[in-house]
Design a protein around this motif. Sequence first.
Motif, PDB file in Angstrom:
ATOM      1  N   VAL A   6       0.856  -1.193   0.000  1.00  0.00           N
ATOM      2  CA  VAL A   6       0.000   0.000   0.000  1.00  0.00           C
ATOM      3  C   VAL A   6       0.886   1.236   0.000  1.00  0.00           C
ATOM      4  O   VAL A   6       1.740   1.390   0.874  1.00  0.00           O
ATOM      5  N   LYS A   7       0.673   2.109  -1.010  1.00  0.00           N
ATOM      6  CA  LYS A   7       1.594   3.235  -1.138  1.00  0.00           C
ATOM      7  C   LYS A   7       1.064   4.534  -0.532  1.00  0.00           C
ATOM      8  O   LYS A   7       1.768   5.533  -0.545  1.00  0.00           O
ATOM      9  N   VAL A   8      -0.177   4.533  -0.024  1.00  0.00           N
ATOM     10  CA  VAL A   8      -0.718   5.764   0.575  1.00  0.00           C
ATOM     11  C   VAL A   8      -0.770   5.620   2.103  1.00  0.00           C
ATOM     12  O   VAL A   8      -0.612   4.515   2.630  1.00  0.00           O
ATOM     13  N   LYS A   9      -1.020   6.751   2.755  1.00  0.00           N
ATOM     14  CA  LYS A   9      -1.096   6.718   4.224  1.00  0.00           C
ATOM     15  C   LYS A   9      -2.310   5.933   4.667  1.00  0.00           C
ATOM     16  O   LYS A   9      -3.368   6.014   4.041  1.00  0.00           O
ATOM     17  N   PHE A  10      -2.176   5.194   5.767  1.00  0.00           N
ATOM     18  CA  PHE A  10      -3.353   4.498   6.297  1.00  0.00           C
ATOM     19  C   PHE A  10      -3.327   4.559   7.811  1.00  0.00           C
ATOM     20  O   PHE A  10      -2.287   4.811   8.426  1.00  0.00           O
ATOM     21  N   GLU A  11      -4.534   4.364   8.386  1.00  0.00           N
ATOM     22  CA  GLU A  11      -4.632   4.258   9.845  1.00  0.00           C
ATOM     23  C   GLU A  11      -4.989   2.833  10.181  1.00  0.00           C
ATOM     24  O   GLU A  11      -5.637   2.156   9.385  1.00  0.00           O
ATOM     25  N   LYS A  12      -4.653   2.426  11.368  1.00  0.00           N
ATOM     26  CA  LYS A  12      -4.991   1.069  11.786  1.00  0.00           C
ATOM     27  C   LYS A  12      -6.208   1.157  12.697  1.00  0.00           C
ATOM     28  O   LYS A  12      -6.268   2.005  13.595  1.00  0.00           O
ATOM     29  N   ASP A  13      -7.211   0.303  12.468  1.00  0.00           N
ATOM     30  CA  ASP A  13      -8.384   0.258  13.335  1.00  0.00           C
ATOM     31  C   ASP A  13      -8.637  -1.221  13.626  1.00  0.00           C
ATOM     32  O   ASP A  13      -9.228  -1.916  12.799  1.00  0.00           O
ATOM     33  N   GLY A  14      -8.148  -1.705  14.763  1.00  0.00           N
ATOM     34  CA  GLY A  14      -8.191  -3.150  15.014  1.00  0.00           C
ATOM     35  C   GLY A  14      -7.407  -3.847  13.917  1.00  0.00           C
ATOM     36  O   GLY A  14      -6.252  -3.509  13.644  1.00  0.00           O
ATOM     37  N   ASP A  15      -8.098  -4.770  13.224  1.00  0.00           N
ATOM     38  CA  ASP A  15      -7.420  -5.491  12.142  1.00  0.00           C
ATOM     39  C   ASP A  15      -7.601  -4.831  10.782  1.00  0.00           C
ATOM     40  O   ASP A  15      -7.207  -5.383   9.762  1.00  0.00           O
ATOM     41  N   LEU A  16      -8.241  -3.671  10.752  1.00  0.00           N
ATOM     42  CA  LEU A  16      -8.486  -3.010   9.460  1.00  0.00           C
ATOM     43  C   LEU A  16      -7.434  -1.945   9.189  1.00  0.00           C
ATOM     44  O   LEU A  16      -6.948  -1.287  10.109  1.00  0.00           O
ATOM     45  N   TYR A  17      -7.114  -1.786   7.907  1.00  0.00           N
ATOM     46  CA  TYR A  17      -6.250  -0.687   7.470  1.00  0.00           C
ATOM     47  C   TYR A  17      -7.152   0.302   6.746  1.00  0.00           C
ATOM     48  O   TYR A  17      -7.817  -0.061   5.770  1.00  0.00           O
ATOM     49  N   LEU A  18      -7.201   1.516   7.238  1.00  0.00           N
ATOM     50  CA  LEU A  18      -8.131   2.492   6.653  1.00  0.00           C
ATOM     51  C   LEU A  18      -7.378   3.532   5.847  1.00  0.00           C
ATOM     52  O   LEU A  18      -6.455   4.180   6.358  1.00  0.00           O
ATOM     53  N   THR A  19      -7.769   3.692   4.568  1.00  0.00           N
ATOM     54  CA  THR A  19      -7.225   4.800   3.788  1.00  0.00           C
ATOM     55  C   THR A  19      -8.389   5.765   3.563  1.00  0.00           C
ATOM     56  O   THR A  19      -9.546   5.357   3.538  1.00  0.00           O
ATOM     57  N   LYS A  20      -8.050   7.035   3.400  1.00  0.00           N
ATOM     58  CA  LYS A  20      -9.125   8.042   3.247  1.00  0.00           C
ATOM     59  C   LYS A  20      -9.567   8.092   1.791  1.00  0.00           C
ATOM     60  O   LYS A  20      -8.735   8.070   0.890  1.00  0.00           O
ATOM     61  N   TYR A  21     -10.874   8.147   1.559  1.00  0.00           N
ATOM     62  CA  TYR A  21     -11.339   8.353   0.185  1.00  0.00           C
ATOM     63  C   TYR A  21     -12.455   9.383   0.176  1.00  0.00           C
ATOM     64  O   TYR A  21     -13.190   9.529   1.149  1.00  0.00           O
ATOM     65  N   THR A  22     -12.560  10.093  -0.944  1.00  0.00           N
ATOM     66  CA  THR A  22     -13.482  11.239  -0.974  1.00  0.00           C
ATOM     67  C   THR A  22     -14.380  11.246  -2.206  1.00  0.00           C
ATOM     68  O   THR A  22     -15.245  12.101  -2.338  1.00  0.00           O
ATOM     69  N   ASN A  23     -14.179  10.268  -3.096  1.00  0.00           N
ATOM     70  CA  ASN A  23     -14.978  10.229  -4.324  1.00  0.00           C
ATOM     71  C   ASN A  23     -16.468  10.098  -3.964  1.00  0.00           C
ATOM     72  O   ASN A  23     -16.864   9.195  -3.228  1.00  0.00           O
ATOM     73  N   ASN A  24     -17.290  10.997  -4.530  1.00  0.00           N
ATOM     74  CA  ASN A  24     -18.703  11.045  -4.149  1.00  0.00           C
ATOM     75  C   ASN A  24     -19.471   9.771  -4.471  1.00  0.00           C
ATOM     76  O   ASN A  24     -20.268   9.306  -3.648  1.00  0.00           O
ATOM     77  N   SER A  25     -19.227   9.195  -5.655  1.00  0.00           N
ATOM     78  CA  SER A  25     -19.986   7.971  -6.001  1.00  0.00           C
ATOM     79  C   SER A  25     -19.575   6.836  -5.081  1.00  0.00           C
ATOM     80  O   SER A  25     -20.412   6.016  -4.689  1.00  0.00           O
ATOM     81  N   THR A  26     -18.283   6.764  -4.746  1.00  0.00           N
ATOM     82  CA  THR A  26     -17.840   5.678  -3.860  1.00  0.00           C
ATOM     83  C   THR A  26     -18.459   5.852  -2.473  1.00  0.00           C
ATOM     84  O   THR A  26     -18.900   4.874  -1.851  1.00  0.00           O
TER      85      THR A  26
END
Length: 302
Positions: A6-26
């Motif tokens: 993974v080449k972008v910044k992520f946060e850890k939440d338990g076992d999940l890796y969270l990346t930020k996304y902002t696309n409206n349809s997504t």
Amino acid sequence: MIDKFVKVKFEKDGDLYLTKYTNNSTLKVAEFYKDKPFPDYKNGETKQSLLEIGDKNLVSKYIKNFIGYNKNILEVGSGTSQLSLYLAIGNNNNIYALDPTYNSLKIGSEFAKNNKIKNIKFVQGDIFDDIFYENKFDFVWCSGVLHHTENPELAFKILCRYLKKDGYLLLGLYNKYGRKILELRRYLSKIFGEKIIDLIDPVAKKLKKNHQKRKYDSWINDQYFHPIESTHTFKEILKWFDNNNIEFISSIPSTDYLNNYDNLIEKKSRPDDLNSIFLQINMNFNEFGEEGGLFMFIGRKK
Ligand SMILES: C[S@@+](CC[C@H](N)C(=O)[O-])C[C@H]1O[C@@H](n2cnc3c(N)ncnc32)[C@H](O)[C@@H]1O
């Protein structure tokens, strides 16, 4: 390890890796799945029962055997990640399950934790944010996803980048001709009311009969009320393959009309126009149409 993929910044939440996304349809699609994550688990699902479900599906069983061991695998739009979990069980492969819907991934990661499945990483993110490094994966699986995005062709282009040379991908999409029977059902349900779905939709009927309420709700929601949906043709996907250096290997339904799934990775003849039209229209009259007109293409990166 995840930093190598993974080449972008992520946060850890338990076992999940969270990346930020902002696309409206997504964001809209993730909101849609929030309360009815797809696919739903039946009550009391275990590692063993998930394995049985995966083995019953001849496509997933074949692909899992084909992948073998010691490979990097990405599922794009994994939802609750049942397929990724199935692929992870009993081997040392390194699986990444990517989906924007937090609640879906959470269900998958809880399942992994409870069943001690350790070789899978759950990443919240959007395919359009292009969060993985190039040429990393031996197999990319993306089924039932891109037709729910605002630009399926661009999303396809991005996921092809992640494949290594000679890596394989499986792409599953709603078919423009093969989904006509589902569209007819949807039209009838608008005229006669939702109750009619139980009579005319074979999947809904079966789930209802087997008292699989949550699976039933998630099927109806996905097939009849999705806010973003597109349909695609064989010809169009062949063009995507050509434009992204992907060699056509096989399709489901298959161009040899046999539909036996024990040689999916053996190269078949490329569908010509006549062949394609026949196969796609025919989907309405067999199990493909019953299950929403999903077709699959398998390709290899040149
Ligand atoms: C119908 S579900 C399919 C889930 C799973 N692939 C399956 O076949 O059971 C569609 C999934 O695509 C995901 N999805 C939608 N837009 C996406 C995007 N831009 N990037 C990655 N996944 C996306 C949704 O969150 C949802 O979980």
